[in-house]
Design a protein around this motif. Structure first.
Motif, short mmCIF file in Angstrom:
data_model
loop_
_atom_site.label_atom_id
_atom_site.label_comp_id
_atom_site.label_asym_id
_atom_site.label_seq_id
_atom_site.Cartn_x
_atom_site.Cartn_y
_atom_site.Cartn_z
N GLN A 240 48.81 24.45 37.45
CA GLN A 240 47.51 24.44 36.80
C GLN A 240 46.77 25.73 37.12
OE1 GLN A 240 45.93 22.27 34.68
NE2 GLN A 240 44.34 23.84 34.58
N ARG A 241 46.29 26.41 36.09
CA ARG A 241 45.46 27.60 36.31
C ARG A 241 44.01 27.15 36.38
NH1 ARG A 241 46.28 32.55 32.38
NH2 ARG A 241 45.71 30.97 30.86
N THR A 242 43.37 27.53 37.46
CA THR A 242 42.01 27.10 37.72
C THR A 242 41.14 28.32 38.01
OG1 THR A 242 42.84 25.05 38.71
CG2 THR A 242 40.55 25.64 39.17
N ALA A 243 39.98 28.39 37.36
CA ALA A 243 39.01 29.43 37.68
C ALA A 243 38.24 29.00 38.92
CB ALA A 243 38.05 29.64 36.51
N VAL A 244 38.12 29.89 39.88
CA VAL A 244 37.35 29.59 41.09
C VAL A 244 36.25 30.63 41.26
CG1 VAL A 244 39.16 28.33 42.30
CG2 VAL A 244 39.08 30.81 42.47
N GLN A 245 35.09 30.17 41.67
CA GLN A 245 33.93 31.03 41.86
C GLN A 245 33.36 30.80 43.24
OE1 GLN A 245 32.32 29.01 38.21
NE2 GLN A 245 31.36 31.01 37.88
N GLY A 246 32.91 31.87 43.85
CA GLY A 246 32.30 31.73 45.16
C GLY A 246 32.11 33.08 45.80
N SER A 247 31.84 33.08 47.10
CA SER A 247 31.65 34.33 47.83
C SER A 247 32.99 34.95 48.13
CB SER A 247 30.90 34.06 49.14
OG SER A 247 31.74 33.35 50.03
N PRO A 248 33.02 36.25 48.40
CA PRO A 248 34.28 36.90 48.78
C PRO A 248 34.96 36.23 49.97
CG PRO A 248 32.68 38.56 48.22
CD PRO A 248 31.94 37.26 48.23
N ASN A 249 34.18 35.78 50.95
CA ASN A 249 34.78 35.11 52.11
C ASN A 249 35.46 33.81 51.72
OD1 ASN A 249 34.37 36.80 54.35
ND2 ASN A 249 32.21 36.19 54.48
N MET A 250 34.82 33.03 50.85
CA MET A 250 35.38 31.74 50.47
C MET A 250 36.64 31.92 49.61
SD MET A 250 33.65 29.43 51.99
CE MET A 250 33.51 30.61 53.34
N LEU A 251 36.61 32.89 48.69
CA LEU A 251 37.78 33.10 47.85
C LEU A 251 38.93 33.71 48.62
CD1 LEU A 251 35.88 32.24 45.62
CD2 LEU A 251 36.78 34.08 44.21
N THR A 252 38.62 34.49 49.66
CA THR A 252 39.68 35.00 50.54
C THR A 252 40.34 33.86 51.29
OG1 THR A 252 38.62 37.16 50.81
CG2 THR A 252 40.13 36.47 52.54
N ALA A 253 39.52 32.94 51.82
CA ALA A 253 40.07 31.80 52.55
C ALA A 253 40.88 30.90 51.63
CB ALA A 253 38.93 31.01 53.19
N LEU A 254 40.43 30.75 50.39
CA LEU A 254 41.10 29.87 49.43
C LEU A 254 42.45 30.43 48.98
CD1 LEU A 254 40.74 27.30 47.63
CD2 LEU A 254 39.77 28.83 45.91
N SER A 255 42.48 31.72 48.71
CA SER A 255 43.67 32.32 48.12
C SER A 255 44.62 32.94 49.13
CB SER A 255 43.25 33.41 47.12
OG SER A 255 42.61 34.49 47.81
N GLY A 256 44.12 33.25 50.32
CA GLY A 256 44.94 33.94 51.30
C GLY A 256 45.05 35.43 51.04
N VAL A 257 44.30 35.93 50.05
CA VAL A 257 44.28 37.34 49.70
C VAL A 257 42.86 37.86 49.89
CG1 VAL A 257 44.64 39.03 47.86
CG2 VAL A 257 46.16 37.05 48.05
N TRP A 258 42.74 39.00 50.60
CA TRP A 258 41.42 39.56 50.89
C TRP A 258 40.76 40.06 49.62
CZ3 TRP A 258 39.19 44.48 50.52
CH2 TRP A 258 37.98 44.63 51.20
N HIS A 259 39.47 39.72 49.45
CA HIS A 259 38.68 40.17 48.32
C HIS A 259 37.58 41.11 48.83
CE1 HIS A 259 40.65 36.73 46.47
NE2 HIS A 259 40.24 37.16 45.30
N ALA A 260 37.32 42.17 48.08
CA ALA A 260 36.28 43.13 48.47
C ALA A 260 34.96 42.42 48.70
CB ALA A 260 36.13 44.19 47.38
N GLY A 261 34.34 42.73 49.83
CA GLY A 261 33.09 42.08 50.20
C GLY A 261 33.28 41.01 51.25
#
Length: 707
Positions: free
Chosen positions: A512-533
């Motif tokens: 399932q492809r899911t759009a996720v929105q949040g802070s860079p810290n939360m999306l980093t924790a969710l995906s396991g990939v570092w996001h700028a910020g």
């Protein structure tokens, strides 16, 4: 393993083999001799138990493994089956398959496992989340961002397979679902399901597969769709009529069951006007047509049903096809040496094919080669006899006076049957190919680039795959009718509209492809990939965010390294002499680096500027930690973009951050992707890219290195 068939083909449901006790059922016979092999129950199977077990135990056990770990298990399974394929061959002969047919089915299926194992470990992260596309900024300050992720479907995938490829058909669906982490319930076709059962039994006996990841339904399962909902997928291969009925089920229309189909396909082969008799293309065309007519006795959804050739070549093509069949095709029991084409899968299938051919003849087709009565078949070495018991059929070529006769484009005889029709120009050839109303594959055979372009682009929207054949590919081609796991297998319209295979694309079909929105810290924790910020732990220059308390990330093994670890360098001044010397030594004397007047006239440059690759080299010098350690090698850059030019007198600095960490399940090291950003003295971004390195899992190799 014994090849002797049991009396009733069993099912494997909820972790146990189940054999119906009631007598009767559908008889399954040796396609060559008519010998009774087994029966398949008509009793109702416990589909609900299979679905519940897959959603529960199957999902729980698969989720314990990462994408890479599941991909590696496919390799282990492929090796296990490879050692036992001879046992499967012995059973396969009973389906009417020759040794080459069995190789395509059995070895081809095992090859799919190898391919998906390799691609899964090479192209996917070693986690259970796949990022899809770039991050989207959703706020001016970067505190709110969005991206897309793929995660495994939460249900099961029910895979209903056709009779013609009882092993490959099962494995090509199972492999991508398994990597995705979705449990499989296999429902094979009755005539050859005993071979699928043997392969599934081997897979389960191997002990390689997690509990609940694979189940088998042998027999009646008419209520399959009743037990599925939006969490599940139904993957069907078979007739368009059956697919239409299944697709109209309320659980598909209203319940959200994902439905994928690969169905009937009146595939075409188009001979270009340049491919006259005597050319390499004419010879290659005839060869591929005969191969497709006789491989699996023509029982292939990808077989060539319509040969679209220049009008003046209709008779030469028919004659050449007939001559090649007479010279090379020996019909008979595939266990007899010298046989090149076996029986159809069953007497019922033989009757269906003969009836389809008769319908086509009644509608205007003409029998140009072959016969509809029982052919002479090889029953022993050097001895032929008229077929008495087996489902044998002569290859048949039909001629059509009217190339637009509706039946040639709509009636499929699923056996060794092919039609030849003529065209007068390329536009007409395209229109004729399109009359198939959607096909899995078409061959374009020509050595003229303009012809190939016109035909291929003209028919592309009507086909899932276009196979281009000429003298350059005649020897190396994988064939018109051979789907490969790297490329999509499917087609629009009549062909079902699905897309099986296609490498990692097919893995994602089960997610399932899911759009996720949040802070860079939360999306980093969710995906396991570092996001700028997101949070960084930077060693290096304090002025630019580095701190002495942090260890340089190149000194950390994968056991210690975390996404967000990084390094911030100090500024490095750029001078004109270095730019000039780089230009001389590399030969890159582009005027922007050597001619001040010309560079100033360019709207992109303030004057002489540093080479982009010089900046990247300097950046490496700024972030590298030179002593031997857990970083073993730099193996490339990705997504390099130069944004702001750097002139003599400017300065640059680099910030390096561990972005993605991918341990290899089979090696003592893994890959690390580092986010690299170059800034100038004004904090403007100069360049962005990812640095790719190989890093030890444990800091062992150079732990005691003293220099």
């Amino acid at each position: 393993m014994s090849t002797k068939q049991i009396s009733v083909v069993p099912s494997f449901i909820a972790g146990e083999w189940r054999t119906p006790q009631s007598e009767g059922g559908t008889e399954v016979r040796d396609a060559n001799t008519g010998e009774l092999l087994a029966t398949v129950t008509n009793d109702k199977l416990d589909v609900a138990a299979a679905v519940d077990y897959g959603r529960g135990t199957g999902h729980q056990e698969l989720a314990k493994l990462s994408l890479h770990e599941r991909a590696l298990k496919l390799k282990e399974l492929a090796l296990y089956l490879n050692e036992r394929r001879k046992d499967l061959y012995e059973i396969s002969f009973k389906t009417g398959a020759t040794k080459i047919d069995s190789m395509v089915d059995i070895d081809g299926g095992i090859g799919v496992l190898f391919t998906f194992s390799s691609k899964g470990r090479r192209e996917l992260p070693n986690s259970n989340v796949i990022l899809d596309g770039p991050t989207e900024p959703l706020s001016k300050d970067g505190s709110f961002i969005g991206t897309h992720i793929y995660t495994a479907m939460s249900g099961v995938v029910v895979q209903v397979n056709a009779f013609n490829f009882p092993v490959w058909g099962m494995l090509e669906k199972f492999a991508p679902a398994f990597i995705a982490g979705v449990p499989t319930i296999v429902k094979p076709a009755t005539p050859t399901g005993y071979l699928t059962e043997a392969a599934v039994r081997m897979m389960l006996e191997s002990g390689i597969l997690p509990e609940g990841s694979l189940q088998l339904l042998s027999g009646s399962a008419r209520d399959l769709m009743d037990h599925l909902d939006y969490r599940d997928m139904f993957a069907f291969t078979g007739s368009a009529a059956t697919a239409s009925k299944l697709k109209s089920h309320p659980n598909v229309i209203d319940g959200g069951v994902r439905f994928a189909a690969e169905t009937d396909s009146l595939n075409a082969a188009i001979l270009g006007p340049d491919a006259e008799e005597g050319t390499a293309e004419f010879e290659a065309f005839v060869k591929v047509v005969v191969t497709e007519m006789t491989s699996k006795a023509g029982q292939k959804c990808t077989a060539i049903r319509r040969n679209i050739v220049p009008s003046h070549l209709v008779e030469p093509v028919i004659a050449a096809i007939g001559q090649r069949i007479e010279q090379r095709v020996v019909i008979g029991d595939p266990r007899v040496e010298g046989v090149t084409m076996g029986a159809l899968a069953s007497l019922e299938q033989l009757a269906d094919v003969r009836a389809a051919v008769q319908d086509m003849i009644d509608a205007g087709g003409e029998l140009a080669f072959g016969r509809l009565d029982a052919p002479a078949v090889r029953v022993a070495p050097e001895r032929d006899a008229v077929a008495e018991f087996g489902a044998f059929m002569s290859p048949v070529v039909l001629r059509w006076a009217d190339a637009r006769n509706p039946l040639v484009h709509s009636r499929e005889a699923f056996g060794p049957v092919s039609s030849v029709i003529g065209y007068d120009n390329l536009d007409e050839a395209v229109r004729l190919a399109a009359m198939g109303a959607g096909s899995l594959v078409a061959t374009v055979c020509s050595n003229d680039t303009d012809t190939v372009r016109s035909l291929a682009l003209g028919i592309a929207a009507h086909h899932g795959r276009v196979h281009i054949l000429n003298r350059e590919t005649a020897r190396s081609t994988t064939g018109h009718g051979s789907p490969v796991p790297h490329l999509v297998h499917g087609g629009p319209g009549r062909a079902g509209g699905g897309e099986e295979l296609g490498g990692i694309r097919s893995v994602k079909h089960h997610m399932q492809r899911t759009a996720v929105q949040g802070s860079p810290n939360m999306l980093t924790a969710l995906s396991g990939v570092w996001h700028a910020g997101a949070e960084q732990r930077l060693a290096g220059c304090e002025k630019f965010g580095g701190q002495e308390q942090y260890t340089h990330p190149f000194r950390k093994s994968l056991a210690e390294l975390q996404v967000g670890d990084g390094f911030a360098s100090d500024l490095r001044v750029v001078n004109l002499e270095e730019i000039s010397e780089f230009a001389k030594k590399t030969g890159d004397t582009f005027y922007a680096h050597t001619d001040a007047k010309a560079a100033e006239a360019n709207p992109f440059f303030p004057g002489i500027v540093a080479h982009g690759y010089l900046l990247v080299s300097w950046a490496a010098g700024l972030f590298v930690e030179p002593a031997p350690g857990p970083v073993l090698a730099n193996y490339g850059l990705e997504s390099l973009r130069f944004i702001t030019p750097v002139a003599a007198g400017d300065s640059i600095r680099v910030t390096l951050t561990a972005k993605k960490i991918t341990p290899r399940v089979t090696d003592e090291y893994g890959e690390v992707a580092w986010d690299a950003i170059l800034h100038n003295q004004n904090d403007e971004i100069v360049a962005t890219y990812d640095v790719l390195t190989l890093v030890e899992k444990e800091n062992l190799t150079y732990a005691n290195f003293e220099g």
